[in-house]
Design an enzyme around this catalytic site. Structure first.
Site: not given
Ligand code: ATP
Ligand code: MG
Length: 623
Positions: A61, A292, A302
């Site tokens: 996002e 994750r 974030k």
């Molecule tokens: P938001 O709360 O804004 O959704 P987010 O950390 O999930 O934050 P995204 O931009 O939605 O951020 O994440 C993009 C991709 O990265 C998604 O597929 C998410 O699952 C993955 N991702 C985010 N944080 C992690 C993490 N700590 N480890 C592995 N993958 C991650």
């Protein structure tokens, strides 16, 4: 508006070479261990489920900078595609016009590229599909599978039920197809204010899975979108958008983090209904979840990263202490180091914690191979060689890399007065100290053996200069230089030739493994921190945005490491003054450093410490 969905069938296409830069076959690529995702893809290839296609996607996002956790997801998605001659799409999940922006899109693309991947033209936006998403929403209404709900947000919350109690049907659930279609079209036309109505799927308010209780798929939001401008005043919600975007792009394996496990039935429901109705092509994508990345000594949420920047606890998004990828780059971490890390930690379906030392070790392993060696004196004190001719100088020739002779040697000037590290001299040395102390001999690396004869001090007793004599017969690289053995071996710089440099000694951003946790030093049973006393109670971690505030109990800001950044005036080899920004080197005996991306200039060298040579944290933690 109604962008043609990229329905192109990849089955008959040559594999896109764009994603192949890190294919498993590369000679420097780490060995690939089996994991559940590799096994699933291999099996799907064997059964020809997708005609041999492997298409993954990374769906950020655009509402923030990417962090170390995203690196795991990027390497996983792009890596799995590359290993299988497949492709990985970069797709911005831009369904929330209030929080998203172009600045974030650009930084995300840069970070993916920096990690070594290329989407090769497959760069998409969920907003590209607004037309299709809308059309499908009308289709759901016509099938009596969606309805406009006009309850207030509170009413909807109240009727949603709980984990243990079913929800209750909305009084608007029985609206006719015609009325729903009319209302939805008027929502789109802008006739209603924000929150007046939402569009919900008609699934099952009694479902044990809360996500299946008539989830909302469209909301009214009178806001400009950074791509579609004012074309829309209704916006589709994440689950609906994501499943359909995957299907339109003909994704095969949709890989996401564990928190989406309970959303999978909804994902499948949406695309299967559409496929049954002839709206989408089969085979449909399948969602898989992995754990994750949870990393100690940082926060990877974030919201918290934004706070750290906004409240000036760090010097911006690219502060080398930030666990962002822009920060990592400025820190001197390497894309290859992240790849080693991703391979080393693997991927599983069980939540676990990775200790920061694992990431640091991966960076050391990578930097050790690639960084040339240089000498830098970080805490200088003058060393005078009393029997070396005044005004004379000569050149020594240290190897640039001890294991890589092909990298050659460089000249380093040597003269009568040198800079050495202050702690390489001691008048009352502890046991086992093999450096300079009156009467002791050490080798000046790549130079001569010297014997310490004493030191000058100021009125306060501080050493102002160390004195020694040298033995001209012991010059490194000359016959017989090695016949005399000394235990100490210290680095140095010619005082007349050394170049002053700003050196930023970065360390971990937080001083505890679990910032903000009730038991910040504690370990969860599955944590990868060995030899630390067992926790007395379950660790509550203030890491995820979803965490209830009371779980954290303490403010993670209180756990910031006050020594995470120290700026010192040091001396470096003359050759270091002119290296390009981002040049990575090992300062002998100190660690790996990088010429700062933003501030390093020929006349004003600035180096950042990426990581020390050895881990001092694990030892500290284990006493
Ligand atoms: P938001 O709360 O804004 O959704 P987010 O950390 O999930 O934050 P995204 O931009 O939605 O951020 O994440 C993009 C991709 O990265 C998604 O597929 C998410 O699952 C993955 N991702 C985010 N944080 C992690 C993490 N700590 N480890 C592995 N993958 C991650
Ligand atoms: Mg997310």
């Amino acid at each position: 508006m109604n962008a043609a969905p990229p329905q192109a069938n990849h089955a008959n296409r040559e594999p896109d070479s764009a994603n192949l830069r890190h294919a498993s076959g590369g000679k420097d690529a780490p060995a690939l261990a089996s994991n559940f995702l590799r096994a699933i893809i291999a099996e799907d290839n064997r059964t020809n489920k997708y005609g041999g296609r492997v298409v993954t996607r990374f769906p950020p996002e655009p509402n923030g900078y990417l962090h170390y956790g995203h690196a795991k997801s990027i390497i996983l998605n792009f890596g799995l595609a590359a290993e299988n001659n497949g492709i990985c799409h970069l797709r911005y999940d831009d369904t929330n016009p209030l929080k998203e922006g172009v600045e974030f899109e650009d930084s995300i693309a840069d970070a993916v590229r920096w990690l070594g991947y290329d989407w090769g033209g497959h760069r998409y936006h969920a907003s590209d599909y607004y037309g299709d998403l809308y059309r499908f929403a009308e289709w759901f209404i016509t099938q009596d599978l969606a309805y406009v709900d006009s309850q207030s947000a509170e009413e909807m919350r109240a009727t949603r039920g709980t984990l243990t109690q079913p929800g209750r049907d909305s009084p608007f659930r029985t609206r006719s197809v015609a009325e729903n279609l009319d209302l939805f079209r008027r929502m789109r036309a802008g006739e209603f204010p924000d929150g007046a109505h939402i569009l919900r799927l008609k699934i099952d308010m009694a479902s044990a899975n809360v996500n299946m209780r008539d989830p909302a798929i469209y909301r009214i939001r009178h806001a400009s979108h950074h791509r579609t401008g004012d074309a829309w005043c209704i916006y589709p919600l994440y689950d609906y958008t994501h499943a359909i975007s995957d299907a339109l792009e003909r994704i095969t394996h949709s890989i996401c983090t564990l928190e989406f496990q309970d959303h999978r039935p909804l994902y499948d429901w949406v695309i299967n209904r559409l496929a049954d109705g002839g709206q989408l092509e089969r085979p449909l994508p399948q969602q898989f979840e992995f754990a994750r990345l949870n990393l100690t000594y940082v926060v990877l949420s974030k919201r918290r990263l934004i706070e750290l920047v906004r409240e000036h606890h760090v010097d911006g998004w690219d502060d080398p202490r930030m666990p962002t990828l822009v920060g990592a780059r400025r820190r001197g971490f390497t894309p290859e180091g992240f790849q080693i890390f991703a391979e080393r930690i693997g991927v599983s379906k069980a939540d676990s914690w990775i200790d920061m030392s694992v990431l640091e070790d991966c960076m050391r392993d990578d930097l050790n191979g690639r960084a040339e060696r240089r000498m830098a004196v970080l805490d200088p004190v003058r060393l005078v060689i009393d029997n070396y001719p005044e005004g004379a100088s000569e050149e020594c020739f240290p190897p640039n890399h001890p294991q890589r002779p092909e990298l050659g040697r460089r000249p380093v000037p040597f003269s009568r007065e040198l800079w050495i590290e202050r702690d390489d001299y001691s008048e009352s040395p502890p046991k086992g100290y093999f450096r300079l102390t009156p009467g002791a001999e050490v080798r000046l690396r790549y130079g001569y053996i010297i014997r310490c004869v004493g030191a000058d001090k100021d009125a306060a007793g501080n050493v102002t200069a160390v004195h020694c004599t040298y033995d001209p017969a012991t010059r490194s690289g000359t016959p017989g230089a090695d016949t005399r053995k000394v235990k100490g071996n210290i680095h140095w710089l010619s005082a007349a030739h050394a170049v002053p440099a700003e050196v930023r000694l970065y360390d971990r951003l937080f001083r505890v493994p679990f910032p903000g946790a009730r038991n910040p030093w504690g370990v969860r049973a599955e944590a990868a921190v060995p030899d630390v006393p067992a926790p007395t109670h379950h660790v509550a971690v203030a890491g995820d945005d979803e965490d209830a505030p009371e779980v954290a109990e303490r403010n993670y800001i209180d756990d910031l490491n006050p020594e995470s950044k120290r700026v010192i005036a040091a001396f470096v080899e003359p050759a270091l003054a002119t290296v390009a920004p981002e040049t990575r080197v090992q300062f002998e005996r100190h660690g790996y450093f990088v010429a700062d991306l933003a501030d390093h200039q020929p006349g004003r060298p600035v180096f950042n410490r990426a990581v020390t040579l050895r881990d001092s944290w694990t030892r500290a933690a284990t006493g």
